[in-house]
Design a protein around this motif. Structure first.
Motif, PDB file in Angstrom:
ATOM      1  N   VAL A 172       0.700  -5.931  -4.399  1.00 45.05           N
ATOM      2  CA  VAL A 172      -0.688  -6.037  -4.863  1.00 45.05           C
ATOM      3  C   VAL A 172      -1.313  -7.329  -4.371  1.00 45.05           C
ATOM      4  O   VAL A 172      -2.482  -7.368  -3.949  1.00 45.05           O
ATOM      5  CB  VAL A 172      -0.742  -5.930  -6.398  1.00 45.05           C
ATOM      6  CG1 VAL A 172      -2.128  -6.310  -6.916  1.00 45.05           C
ATOM      7  CG2 VAL A 172      -0.394  -4.514  -6.843  1.00 45.05           C
ATOM      8  N   PRO A 178      -3.075  -0.982  -4.977  1.00 42.69           N
ATOM      9  CA  PRO A 178      -4.156  -1.270  -5.926  1.00 42.69           C
ATOM     10  C   PRO A 178      -3.611  -1.864  -7.222  1.00 42.69           C
ATOM     11  O   PRO A 178      -2.401  -1.798  -7.507  1.00 42.69           O
ATOM     12  CB  PRO A 178      -4.786   0.107  -6.174  1.00 42.69           C
ATOM     13  CG  PRO A 178      -3.686   1.084  -5.912  1.00 42.69           C
ATOM     14  CD  PRO A 178      -2.867   0.488  -4.791  1.00 42.69           C
ATOM     15  N   GLU A 179      -4.489  -2.451  -8.017  1.00 43.97           N
ATOM     16  CA  GLU A 179      -4.106  -3.059  -9.288  1.00 43.97           C
ATOM     17  C   GLU A 179      -3.488  -2.036 -10.241  1.00 43.97           C
ATOM     18  O   GLU A 179      -2.658  -2.375 -11.081  1.00 43.97           O
ATOM     19  CB  GLU A 179      -5.324  -3.702  -9.953  1.00 43.97           C
ATOM     20  CG  GLU A 179      -5.813  -4.961  -9.275  1.00 43.97           C
ATOM     21  CD  GLU A 179      -4.887  -6.138  -9.542  1.00 43.97           C
ATOM     22  OE1 GLU A 179      -4.097  -6.059 -10.516  1.00 43.97           O
ATOM     23  OE2 GLU A 179      -4.926  -7.113  -8.774  1.00 43.97           O
ATOM     24  N   GLU A 181      -1.349   0.225  -9.686  1.00 44.95           N
ATOM     25  CA  GLU A 181       0.095   0.337  -9.492  1.00 44.95           C
ATOM     26  C   GLU A 181       0.831  -0.742 -10.290  1.00 44.95           C
ATOM     27  O   GLU A 181       1.892  -0.493 -10.863  1.00 44.95           O
ATOM     28  CB  GLU A 181       0.429   0.207  -8.009  1.00 44.95           C
ATOM     29  CG  GLU A 181      -0.128   1.304  -7.122  1.00 44.95           C
ATOM     30  CD  GLU A 181       0.576   2.619  -7.332  1.00 44.95           C
ATOM     31  OE1 GLU A 181       1.670   2.607  -7.947  1.00 44.95           O
ATOM     32  OE2 GLU A 181       0.058   3.658  -6.910  1.00 44.95           O
ATOM     33  N   ASN A 393       4.018   6.377  -3.121  1.00 48.59           N
ATOM     34  CA  ASN A 393       3.353   5.682  -4.227  1.00 48.59           C
ATOM     35  C   ASN A 393       4.321   5.480  -5.391  1.00 48.59           C
ATOM     36  O   ASN A 393       5.462   5.956  -5.375  1.00 48.59           O
ATOM     37  CB  ASN A 393       2.110   6.459  -4.673  1.00 48.59           C
ATOM     38  CG  ASN A 393       2.456   7.900  -5.059  1.00 48.59           C
ATOM     39  OD1 ASN A 393       3.501   8.169  -5.612  1.00 48.59           O
ATOM     40  ND2 ASN A 393       1.556   8.822  -4.726  1.00 48.59           N
TER      41      ASN A 393
END
Length: 430
Positions: A172, A178-179, A181, A393
């Motif tokens: 991050v 992205p935040e 995650e 992801n």
């Protein structure tokens, strides 16, 4: 005073060391057997049965009794002239008698046979009670170890989540994730931490159950050792059952109970037989009549001295069917004992057969679980690499990790299930 304080300190250290020492399975079994209330009650019953054998042996001994009497009469009484007059009299007497049973209708012999058979029954019931306690300790001991391994799995799951959280934080910060995650990774760590707490509580509860089974005053500082590595094979149910019929204390207790019931029938039938006893005695007396000249005490005792010898024969003619009813009641007890023996053997066979089938199933399940664990572990490691390169992801990574943890738990469950069932088979096979 200093010596007293030093002694107290040494005692405290001793108890602390012993409290911190982990218990082995054998030490748990021995402690439970020596402190279990059911076992202690059974041992009291055995002591009572031993006393019954002693009483049956004592029935063969003769009986001896001594008597002494003193009586006073006041007021009118019949005289030698067949008239009544006011006369006070007193009489002193003593006697010693012996009674020796010669033939008691075989009741003493059969009572001894029954008492011995009953003692064998109670002795096997004591051992059967110990076996039940031992089996309960084995099951609960393995439950503690199983809960401990589940705690280790939960801790490993938390460690993987923390590693993933650090990776997500780095990615991050580098702008590769992205935040969201990072937030999901933090939530997963919190969730896994809760799983660790729950697993630790489960192990503490398992330890508490084991300590209560051992009748420990407190579970503080109580812990157990892992089982040593051992290779037990899955015994066949027929092999175990054949062995158990010869050595299992529950089966032997039921068998001896049937024998005792048969001897009780024979004992009840002795009520139909006559009884013969030998009796012997000696005695004397002193008589005093107020207003008349009486011979001295020592002379009367000498002159009135008597001896007696005799035999007593008792032949039962009609006892209001008491003997018949005792025989019928004993026959009913015999039927009950036989049914109980069949039930014990049937339940034993069911338990052995069930343990064998469960062991076979656990063995197959363990083999499959090990393969699945290796496969899911490889998939998880591959997914970790893909995640680091941004080709997967966090959701995909979490799914593979969950599958890996699930397969590890399945392996642990199958292994302890197999250990438990094999130990049960070994328990019945000894």
């Amino acid at each position: 005073m200093k010596r007293f304080i030093t002694a107290l300190w040494l005692v405290a250290v001793f108890f602390q060391v012993n409290a911190a020492e982990k218990w082995s399975l054998d030490s748990c079994i021995n402690y439970a057997i020596s402190h279990n209330i059911s076992v202690r009650n059974a041992m009291v019953d055995r002591s009572s049965a031993e006393l019954g054998v002693t009483e049956a042996k004592d029935a063969f001994l003769p009986q001896a009794q001594a008597q002494a009497s003193q009586s006073f009469n006041f007021g009118r009484g019949l005289t030698a002239e067949n008239t009544y007059a006011n006369r006070n009299t007193s009489q002193t007497g003593w006697s010693v008698g012996v009674s020796l049973p010669l033939f008691q209708g075989l009741s003493a012999v059969r009572q001894l046979d029954y008492s011995r058979a009953y003692l064998k029954t109670v002795a096997e019931q004591v051992e059967a009670t110990k076996d039940n306690v031992e089996l309960q300790v084995i099951v609960q001991y393995l439950q503690v170890l199983y809960s401990g391994e589940l705690e280790d799995v939960a801790s490993e799951q938390k460690r993987l989540s923390e590693v993933q959280l650090e990776r997500s934080r780095i990615l991050v910060e580098e702008g590769k994730l992205p935040e969201l995650e990072l937030t999901q990774a933090e939530a997963q760590v919190a969730k896994d931490n809760l799983s660790v707490v729950n697993a630790r509580n489960d192990r503490m509860l398992a330890l508490l159950d084991l300590s209560q089974l051992l009748q420990l005053p407190s579970s503080d500082g109580f812990d157990v050792r892992p089982l040593p590595e051992e290779r037990l094979r899955t015994l066949s149910s027929e092999e175990v059952y054949t062995s158990a019929l010869q050595s299992n204390h529950g089966v032997l207790a039921a068998r001896y109970e049937t024998e005792a019931a048969d001897r009780n029938i024979r004992l009840a039938k002795t009520g139909y037989l006559p009884r013969l006893s030998f009796n012997a005695g000696i005695g004397s007396s002193y008589y005093y009549l107020n207003g008349f000249e009486n011979a001295p005490f020592h002379r009367q005792m000498r002159d009135n001295f008597n001896t007696s010898v005799g035999f007593t024969l008792s032949i039962p003619l009609f006892d209001a069917f008491a003997t018949r009813n005792r025989v019928r009641r004993a026959e009913v007890s015999m039927t009950t004992a036989r049914l109980r023996q069949e039930d014990v053997c049937s339940n034993l066979y069911k338990s052995i057969q069930q343990a064998h089938l469960q062991a076979v199933a656990a063995e197959s399940k363990l083999e499959a679980a090990i393969v699945a664990e290796d496969a899911t572990k490889a998939a998880f490691e591959a997914m970790e690499v893909k995640f680091e390169f941004g080709r997967a992801n966090s959701t995909e990574l979490e799914q593979t990790r969950a599958e890996y943890i699930k397969s590890r738990i399945s392996t642990v469950q199958s292994r302890y299930e197999l250990i438990l069932r094999r130990r049960i088979l070994e328990f019945y096979n000894r």
